[in-house]
Design a protein around this motif. Structure first.
Motif, mmCIF file in Angstrom:
data_model
loop_
_atom_site.group_PDB
_atom_site.id
_atom_site.type_symbol
_atom_site.label_atom_id
_atom_site.label_comp_id
_atom_site.label_asym_id
_atom_site.label_seq_id
_atom_site.Cartn_x
_atom_site.Cartn_y
_atom_site.Cartn_z
ATOM 1 N N SER A 276 0.829 -1.210 0.000
ATOM 2 C CA SER A 276 0.000 0.000 0.000
ATOM 3 C C SER A 276 0.864 1.260 0.000
ATOM 4 N N VAL A 277 0.262 2.303 -0.540
ATOM 5 C CA VAL A 277 0.915 3.613 -0.626
ATOM 6 C C VAL A 277 0.017 4.643 0.059
ATOM 7 N N GLU B 76 -4.131 0.779 -10.914
ATOM 8 C CA GLU B 76 -4.100 -0.064 -12.126
ATOM 9 C C GLU B 76 -2.972 -1.088 -12.063
ATOM 10 N N ARG B 77 -1.937 -0.784 -11.303
ATOM 11 C CA ARG B 77 -0.793 -1.701 -11.190
ATOM 12 C C ARG B 77 -0.912 -2.621 -9.976
ATOM 13 N N GLY B 78 -2.081 -2.630 -9.375
ATOM 14 C CA GLY B 78 -2.331 -3.590 -8.291
ATOM 15 C C GLY B 78 -1.876 -3.132 -6.920
ATOM 16 N N THR C 102 7.674 2.317 -10.990
ATOM 17 C CA THR C 102 8.788 2.077 -10.050
ATOM 18 C C THR C 102 8.259 1.565 -8.715
ATOM 19 N N VAL C 103 7.201 2.197 -8.210
ATOM 20 C CA VAL C 103 6.642 1.765 -6.921
ATOM 21 C C VAL C 103 6.178 0.303 -7.016
ATOM 22 N N ALA C 104 5.452 -0.006 -8.083
ATOM 23 C CA ALA C 104 4.950 -1.385 -8.230
ATOM 24 C C ALA C 104 6.120 -2.373 -8.302
ATOM 25 N N LEU D 61 5.504 -8.117 -2.076
ATOM 26 C CA LEU D 61 4.240 -7.595 -1.553
ATOM 27 C C LEU D 61 3.115 -7.739 -2.576
ATOM 28 N N ILE D 62 3.470 -7.876 -3.850
ATOM 29 C CA ILE D 62 2.454 -8.026 -4.898
ATOM 30 C C ILE D 62 2.505 -9.464 -5.404
#
Ligand code: FEO
Length: 392
Positions: free
Chosen positions: A245-246, A270-272, A381-383, A391-392
């Motif tokens: 999460s962000v 959109e990137r989950g 980059t975050v994803a 985490l994903i």
């Protein structure tokens, strides 16, 4: 008003404060709060565990009207919402012995102006026999002051935990049963005052790990009849691994930062990635703190005011820095009119956060197509970083 038994010979004598809306002139209390105080009656002696906020002393007074003898006053925590009525209790029960942890003694003397000779310390693990009711004192420091201890009633397996496992919540029900939101309330409270001491909270959880606990009776909010569920929640909140999460604390002046934030929220989802945006012009900082408990990334959205970041957002950064969440990554998106040093100011305001800084996206005036592409790259980059952490 009659005290209510939580179990035989253990009575709830604290106060529900339905109307209080702010704690420490900082923390919103959407559901009020309570100051729980407990009377434990042994065959031979009686103990009062913690007192109440002095503004609610009349409630404690009413509950104790017919209690003519208290032998021990036990202070688990020196903060005034629990200790503030101790001076009254010492006057009401002049024969009572005030007991606290060793680090608490000078604090009680300083905060309440007590005579040091009236304060007796107990050692970690020390027991007090009331006659068929044995209290064991367990030092549990930094939940959330250095002197805090918990008191365990051995025969009935009740842990009087003071602040930890508590929640700012006023309720007529003594027990959690039927309070669906209790974990959210408890998480909010953990976030606001215990998150900075996450590693020590982990040690305290280990320390009570072998205790057989039937009830956890905190000093705020209802009593837990299912200790496992709140202890497991604390395990998760204090765990080193963040969630996918962000958190985005942001504010906008003329709409530029709002466009960047909206694009970022959509691109991340959109990137989950789960996103918690907070418009700091109206946000509840308790909700912001809760979201920081699990977040892997924080991205600040700020317009520039006199070269620095908008002060409302800077407040959120200062708060995050103080709460020391387990975030791993950070960035800044925002805008300026003619010049900006806000990225440097924001970086300088969060020295406690051990984060990797991802490339900021700062635009002059309204965002251009290239700025929106940069936002999409930041989301990529975050994803990718979250994926690297599993985490994903
Ligand atoms: Fe509820 Fe730290 O006092």
């Amino acid at each position: 008003m009659k005290p209510r038994e939580i179990i035989p010979d253990v009575l709830a004598v604290g106060a529900q404060d339905f109307d209080r809306r702010l704690f420490d002139a900082l923390i919103p209390l959407p559901d009020g709060t309570s100051y729980n105080s407990y009377l434990v009656r042994g065959r031979d002696k009686t103990a009062l565990i913690d007192t109440v906020e002095p503004a609610m002393l009349h409630v404690l007074e009413a509950y104790l009207k017919d209690v003519t003898r208290v032998d021990y006053l036990i202070s688990n925590h020196t903060e005034q919402d629990h200790s503030g009525s101790i001076p009254w209790a010492l006057e009401r029960y002049p024969g009572a012995q005030l007991l606290c942890s060793e680090p608490a003694k000078p604090m009680l003397v300083d905060h309440l102006g007590l005579d040091a000779a009236k304060v007796q310390t107990v050692a970690d693990g020390e027991k007090l026999n009331l006659g068929g009711k044995t209290l064991r004192f367990i030092y549990t420091p930094w939940v959330h002051w250095p002197e805090t201890m918990s008191t365990y009633l051995e025969e009935d397996k009740v842990l009087f935990s003071c602040d930890w496992f508590g929640s700012h919540m006023a309720a007529t029900d003594l027990f959690v049963d039927g309070v669906d939101c209790i974990l959210a309330e408890a998480k909010r409270y953990y976030a606001e005052i215990m998150m900075p001491f996450r590693k020590i909270v982990q040690k305290n959880l280990d320390k009570i790990g072998d205790l057989d606990i039937r009830l956890i009776a905190p000093s705020h909010g209802p009593i837990h009849r299912d200790p496992r569920s709140i202890i497991l929640a604390y395990r998760d909140w204090t765990d080193d691994k963040p969630h996918n999460s962000v958190v985005i604390p942001w504010v906008t002046m003329h709409g530029s930062t709002a466009i960047l934030v909206e694009r970022l929220v959509n691109a991340l989802s959109e990137r989950g990635v789960t996103v918690f945006p907070f418009n700091m012009a109206t946000a509840d900082i308790g909700q912001l703190a809760m979201s920081l408990v699990d977040a892997a990334t924080v991205i600040v959205g700020a317009p520039t005011v006199h070269v620095g970041p908008h002060p409302t957002v800077l407040n959120a950064v200062v708060l995050a820095n103080a709460l020391r969440p387990k975030v791993r990554f950070a960035s800044v998106v925002g805008s300026y009119g003619w010049a900006s040093k806000m990225v440097d100011v924001i970086k300088g305001a969060m020295p406690n956060l051990k984060v990797e800084l991802l490339t900021p996206v700062i635009c002059k005036g309204m965002p251009k197509p290239s700025d929106l592409v940069a936002i999409d790259k930041l989301a990529d980059t975050v994803a990718a970083k979250h994926r690297e952490l599993g985490l994903i």
